[in-house]
Scaffold this active site. Structure first.
Site, PDB file in Angstrom:
ATOM      1  N   ASN A   1       0.870  -1.179   0.000  1.00 37.10           N
ATOM      2  CA  ASN A   1       0.000   0.000   0.000  1.00 37.10           C
ATOM      3  C   ASN A   1       0.905   1.227   0.000  1.00 37.10           C
ATOM      4  O   ASN A   1       1.490   1.576   1.023  1.00 37.10           O
ATOM      5  CB  ASN A   1      -0.887  -0.054   1.257  1.00 37.10           C
ATOM      6  N   TRP A   2       1.011   1.865  -1.152  1.00 37.46           N
ATOM      7  CA  TRP A   2       1.963   2.979  -1.273  1.00 37.46           C
ATOM      8  C   TRP A   2       1.429   4.279  -0.670  1.00 37.46           C
ATOM      9  O   TRP A   2       2.145   5.262  -0.591  1.00 37.46           O
ATOM     10  CB  TRP A   2       2.322   3.204  -2.756  1.00 37.46           C
ATOM     11  N   LYS A   3       0.157   4.285  -0.324  1.00 39.36           N
ATOM     12  CA  LYS A   3      -0.465   5.484   0.259  1.00 39.36           C
ATOM     13  C   LYS A   3      -0.211   6.690  -0.654  1.00 39.36           C
ATOM     14  O   LYS A   3      -0.205   6.545  -1.867  1.00 39.36           O
ATOM     15  CB  LYS A   3       0.038   5.699   1.690  1.00 39.36           C
TER      16      LYS A   3
ATOM     17  N   HIS B   1      -9.458   1.443   4.957  1.00 40.65           N
ATOM     18  CA  HIS B   1      -8.178   1.586   5.655  1.00 40.65           C
ATOM     19  C   HIS B   1      -8.359   2.534   6.848  1.00 40.65           C
ATOM     20  O   HIS B   1      -9.112   3.497   6.765  1.00 40.65           O
ATOM     21  CB  HIS B   1      -7.110   2.117   4.692  1.00 40.65           C
TER      22      HIS B   1
ATOM     23  N   GLU C   1      -6.641   4.868   7.958  1.00 38.73           N
ATOM     24  CA  GLU C   1      -6.378   6.291   7.679  1.00 38.73           C
ATOM     25  C   GLU C   1      -7.607   6.933   7.033  1.00 38.73           C
ATOM     26  O   GLU C   1      -7.884   8.111   7.244  1.00 38.73           O
ATOM     27  CB  GLU C   1      -5.135   6.419   6.786  1.00 38.73           C
TER      28      GLU C   1
ATOM     29  N   GLU D   1      -5.480  -4.725  10.683  1.00 41.66           N
ATOM     30  CA  GLU D   1      -4.422  -3.726  10.875  1.00 41.66           C
ATOM     31  C   GLU D   1      -4.673  -2.966  12.169  1.00 41.66           C
ATOM     32  O   GLU D   1      -5.422  -1.975  12.177  1.00 41.66           O
ATOM     33  CB  GLU D   1      -4.426  -2.740   9.701  1.00 41.66           C
TER      34      GLU D   1
ATOM     35  N   GLY E   1       2.547   2.313  10.816  1.00 40.54           N
ATOM     36  CA  GLY E   1       3.503   3.412  10.653  1.00 40.54           C
ATOM     37  C   GLY E   1       4.207   3.799  11.940  1.00 40.54           C
ATOM     38  O   GLY E   1       4.856   4.835  12.013  1.00 40.54           O
TER      39      GLY E   1
ATOM     40  N   SER F   1       3.438  -2.115  10.382  1.00 41.07           N
ATOM     41  CA  SER F   1       4.900  -2.207  10.558  1.00 41.07           C
ATOM     42  C   SER F   1       5.479  -3.575  10.207  1.00 41.07           C
ATOM     43  O   SER F   1       6.378  -4.076  10.887  1.00 41.07           O
ATOM     44  CB  SER F   1       5.291  -1.802  11.989  1.00 41.07           C
TER      45      SER F   1
ATOM     46  N   GLY G   1       2.851  -1.132   4.330  1.00 40.12           N
ATOM     47  CA  GLY G   1       2.912   0.289   4.001  1.00 40.12           C
ATOM     48  C   GLY G   1       4.348   0.712   3.748  1.00 40.12           C
ATOM     49  O   GLY G   1       4.904   0.489   2.666  1.00 40.12           O
ATOM     50  N   GLY G   2       4.972   1.292   4.766  1.00 38.59           N
ATOM     51  CA  GLY G   2       6.316   1.872   4.635  1.00 38.59           C
ATOM     52  C   GLY G   2       7.321   0.982   3.913  1.00 38.59           C
ATOM     53  O   GLY G   2       8.040   1.447   3.016  1.00 38.59           O
TER      54      GLY G   2
END
Ligand code: PGA
Length: 260
Positions: free
Chosen positions: A11-13, A97, A99, A169, A175, A215, A236-237
């Site tokens: 997930n590149w956000k 998600h 966010e 999640e 993150g 993470s 993610g990251g």
């Protein structure tokens, strides 16, 4: 339970321009040739979807979007619909998600409409759920996860919804560098599978793909995926660099091969 090939989604956000997308996608496709045992999914931002789709071409890597609107078309400035995602080459779409729930007031009812819209256009939803830190500390994790599933899946029959893909999640792990321990994640994943069995029956629940996100990195991927009910990751990251993402896929395949 039948073993399922690991499902690893990046997930590149809100990261990556079109040239950056070209570089990262190309690098992942190159490395993915040796990683055929995994389903590798990339979720770039909307602006880069069609370029990513062009590069992915006939390879085994799949494309996902990060959100959608529940209507097919209309006067909804700034929104993107399921038929548009299909058109851009998406096989999957991330829905709900944390966010989006946190910053864009997304509710379980909205998630439900989005899942229905995605299924209508044959784009497979990756439905995200998870508790906040306060909810975990109040021992409400299972209640929250059940409520999000109940609201999100309301009125959605089993038949047209396969494979069911749910991403657990925990909000406190996204993150933050804090990962749920394999045991913490497994406990919730087992609960999610039970809830899916109650709703859709044993077989669809066994076939459901339950991802962990929060993470995930090369160092923790093996232990997490070794757990019985953890079928893959939403990353993610660590998905923003080819090397760490590919390393996670490798670790997941290694755990999958050792799984009973
Ligand atoms: P993270 O994000 O891997 O950077 O924690 C996971 C996610 O939000 O899907």
């Amino acid at each position: 339970m039948a073993k399922k090939p690991p499902f690893i989604a990046g997930n590149w956000k809100m990261h990556k321009t079109i040239p950056e997308t070209i570089d990262l996608t190309t690098a992942i496709i190159k490395a993915s040739k040796d990683l055929a045992e995994a389903e590798i999914v990339l979720a770039p931002p909307f602006t880069a979807l069609s370029e990513a789709s062009r590069i992915i071409g006939g390879s085994a890597v799949r494309l996902a979007a990060q959100n959608l609107h529940w209507e097919d078309k209309g006067a909804f400035t700034g929104e993107v619909s399921a038929p548009m995602l299909k058109d851009a080459g998406c096989r999957y779409v991330i829905i709900g998600h944390s966010e989006r729930r946190q910053y864009f007031e997304e509710t379980d009812a909205g998630v439900n409409r989005k899942i229905k819209a995605a299924l209508q256009s044959s784009v497979f939803p990756i439905v995200c759920i998870g508790e906040s830190l306060a909810e975990r500390e109040n021992r409400e994790t299972m209640v929250v996860v059940s409520r999000q599933l109940e609201g999100g899946l309301q009125g959605i029959a089993g038949g047209g919804f396969e494979p069911i893909i749910v991403a657990y999640e925990p909000v406190w792990a996204i993150g933050t560098g804090k990962t749920a321990t394999p045991a913490q994640a497994e406990e919730v994943h087992a609960h999610i599978r039970q809830e899916l069995a109650r709703r859709y029956g044993n077989e669809p629940a066994e076939c459901a793909i339950i991802l962990y996100g929060g993470s995930v990195k090369p160092a923790n991927a093996f232990a997490l995926l070794s757990e019985r009910n953890i079928d893959g990751f939403l990353v993610g990251g660590a998905s923003l660099e080819a090397e760490s993402f590919i390393q996670i896929v490798r670790e997941a395949i290694r755990a999958y091969k050792e799984k009973k």
